[in-house]
Scaffold this motif. Sequence first.
Motif, PDB file in Angstrom:
ATOM      1  N   HIS A 177      -4.040   0.315  20.540  1.00  0.00           N
ATOM      2  CA  HIS A 177      -5.599   0.440  20.776  1.00  0.00           C
ATOM      3  C   HIS A 177      -6.489  -0.128  21.317  1.00  0.00           C
ATOM      4  CE1 HIS A 177      -8.984   1.699  18.049  1.00  0.00           C
ATOM      5  NE2 HIS A 177      -8.655   2.948  18.392  1.00  0.00           N
ATOM      6  N   PRO A 178      -8.279   0.388  21.752  1.00  0.00           N
ATOM      7  CA  PRO A 178      -9.415  -0.444  22.532  1.00  0.00           C
ATOM      8  C   PRO A 178      -9.411  -1.631  21.744  1.00  0.00           C
ATOM      9  CG  PRO A 178      -9.118   1.496  22.899  1.00  0.00           C
ATOM     10  CD  PRO A 178      -7.496   2.035  21.933  1.00  0.00           C
ATOM     11  N   SER A 179      -8.942  -1.131  20.214  1.00  0.00           N
ATOM     12  CA  SER A 179      -9.879  -2.430  19.367  1.00  0.00           C
ATOM     13  C   SER A 179      -8.821  -3.266  18.948  1.00  0.00           C
ATOM     14  CB  SER A 179     -10.486  -1.987  17.923  1.00  0.00           C
ATOM     15  OG  SER A 179     -12.142  -0.681  18.537  1.00  0.00           O
ATOM     16  N   CYS A 180      -8.213  -3.339  19.926  1.00  0.00           N
ATOM     17  CA  CYS A 180      -6.415  -3.950  18.850  1.00  0.00           C
ATOM     18  C   CYS A 180      -6.739  -5.984  18.337  1.00  0.00           C
ATOM     19  CB  CYS A 180      -5.083  -4.258  20.286  1.00  0.00           C
ATOM     20  SG  CYS A 180      -3.627  -5.131  19.781  1.00  0.00           S
ATOM     21  N   GLU A 182     -10.006  -7.061  17.946  1.00  0.00           N
ATOM     22  CA  GLU A 182     -10.347  -7.147  16.327  1.00  0.00           C
ATOM     23  C   GLU A 182      -9.296  -6.622  15.058  1.00  0.00           C
ATOM     24  OE1 GLU A 182     -13.729  -5.998  19.713  1.00  0.00           O
ATOM     25  OE2 GLU A 182     -11.217  -5.652  18.702  1.00  0.00           O
ATOM     26  N   HIS A 271     -16.012  -1.351  16.989  1.00  0.00           N
ATOM     27  CA  HIS A 271     -15.014  -1.336  17.456  1.00  0.00           C
ATOM     28  C   HIS A 271     -14.214  -0.528  15.695  1.00  0.00           C
ATOM     29  CE1 HIS A 271     -15.031  -4.985  14.474  1.00  0.00           C
ATOM     30  NE2 HIS A 271     -14.490  -4.155  13.915  1.00  0.00           N
ATOM     31  N   THR A 272     -15.133  -0.362  15.127  1.00  0.00           N
ATOM     32  CA  THR A 272     -13.819   0.274  14.047  1.00  0.00           C
ATOM     33  C   THR A 272     -13.865   1.889  14.373  1.00  0.00           C
ATOM     34  OG1 THR A 272     -16.261   1.441  12.950  1.00  0.00           O
ATOM     35  CG2 THR A 272     -14.921  -1.125  12.349  1.00  0.00           C
ATOM     36  N   ARG A 276     -16.446   4.450  16.545  1.00  0.00           N
ATOM     37  CA  ARG A 276     -15.405   5.317  17.606  1.00  0.00           C
ATOM     38  C   ARG A 276     -16.114   6.836  17.769  1.00  0.00           C
ATOM     39  NH1 ARG A 276     -12.287   2.639  21.181  1.00  0.00           N
ATOM     40  NH2 ARG A 276     -10.994   4.866  21.440  1.00  0.00           N
TER      41      ARG A 276
END
Length: 473
Positions: A177-180, A182, A271-272, A276
């Motif tokens: 995930h792009p927010s990995c 965080e 990032h949540t 998104r």
Amino acid sequence: MTQSAETGTGAAGRRPSEAPGAAGTGAAGTGSAARPAPAPLPPVRAGLAETVRFVATHTLPVFVRGVANPRFGVMSLYSRVNQPAWSNATLRAMRARHRGAPVMVRALSGEMLVLLDQADVRRFFEEPVSTLAMDAKDKYDSLSVFEPTGVICSHGPVREDRRRVNDRALAADRPVHPSCEEFRTVVEEECRRLTARSVVGFPLFRKAMTRISRRVVLGDQAAGDQELSDRLVTLRGHANWMGRRRPEAAKALYAEVEDRIARYAAAAPAHTLAARALSEPSPDGTDPLGQTHHWLLGVDLAAPVVLRTLFLLAHHPAEQEAAHADAAAGTAGLPRLRACLEESVRLYPIVPDLVRVTRTETEWRGVRYPAGTNVLVPMGFHQRDPEQVDGGNLFAPGRWLVPDVHGDTRVAPFSHGGARCPGEHIALLLTSLVCAEVLRGHRITAARPALDVARPLPGILDTAALRLRLTRR
């Protein structure tokens, strides 16, 4: 799969060509007159005794256990009496009696077509969602209590719009995930309280996962809002009754929870998942936050998955050491830990029964079924079936490291095809990160209750009673 590719028998074990009235040759094999088309085969139906047994050992226990909100006291009772063994015996007997043919069974709320052969299960996964839709009545009645505008409660163009929003938030097409990073920070912080204890059980895991859930979906501002999680649990409890118990109270509670979620989402960091979902305009009627209930539920339900996986690793020391090596080395993607989690979900699925409803007339083994037919795949039964899955009742994570295994329809911890769970990657990311935090600095040296891994694993675990002893490495 096309019908011509199927190899099973039709109603009452006959192949379509063997049905009464099927076209054949004359005495000399040269008849020239056109013959009438064979009459459609009648469906295979369960008899009265078979139906009573199916309801008593399979569908009723599923309802009593809780469809949307697990009743852990009931699961404790089921583990003591090994309830899944009753269900599996019923399904095996039904398959043997009807030679694997799909069987129409009258369940608690109407008839459903039960698929008992792997060829039919494979086709079930291959059919598009436009043919086999996810919003079967019982499922809709349950989930619509707390996610009426979610993807599963939708069909047609609006479902596709909502699915696009959902996939964007979850980054469904990306293993990482792009927010990995965080999310990794969130997991590290929340697991400090967990690993500070020498003995841990379900309450601690549940508390950690619900905090992770709120922070991942809504942001740090929601981290301490236990009241929100408690109200969501109450709402899911209403969903267990499929909207038939105190519906007005459930609607009022849903409206209150929706308002709180919207306020958190408006200020959620980028990032949540909520942010998104709101990051791009959506068509009218989409309700981009409509899936937040499902995301919160999904992460909350990861607590039993993580605890059961670590419990299994406690009883399989070699697998535990391999998983620890993954965590200690920081191996990209934590493949060994992911394999352990997938194997745990195969053995103890969150959703043991997959239910769809047909939107058009369908044909199964020469038998036609009208639109609106409910179709059931007892996946919990199939993916442990020793006749189809090697070591089906054993913990063997290595099976998930074999190339192409994720396309094998004999096992489906996250389903297949157009209805495959879009949260698969983020679920495995979060759960593997939690397991890695536990294993990186600790060895699980004991677990209760004891488990005899030389024998087939029990069909259900009393999750609320599991205890792990952590020893620093």
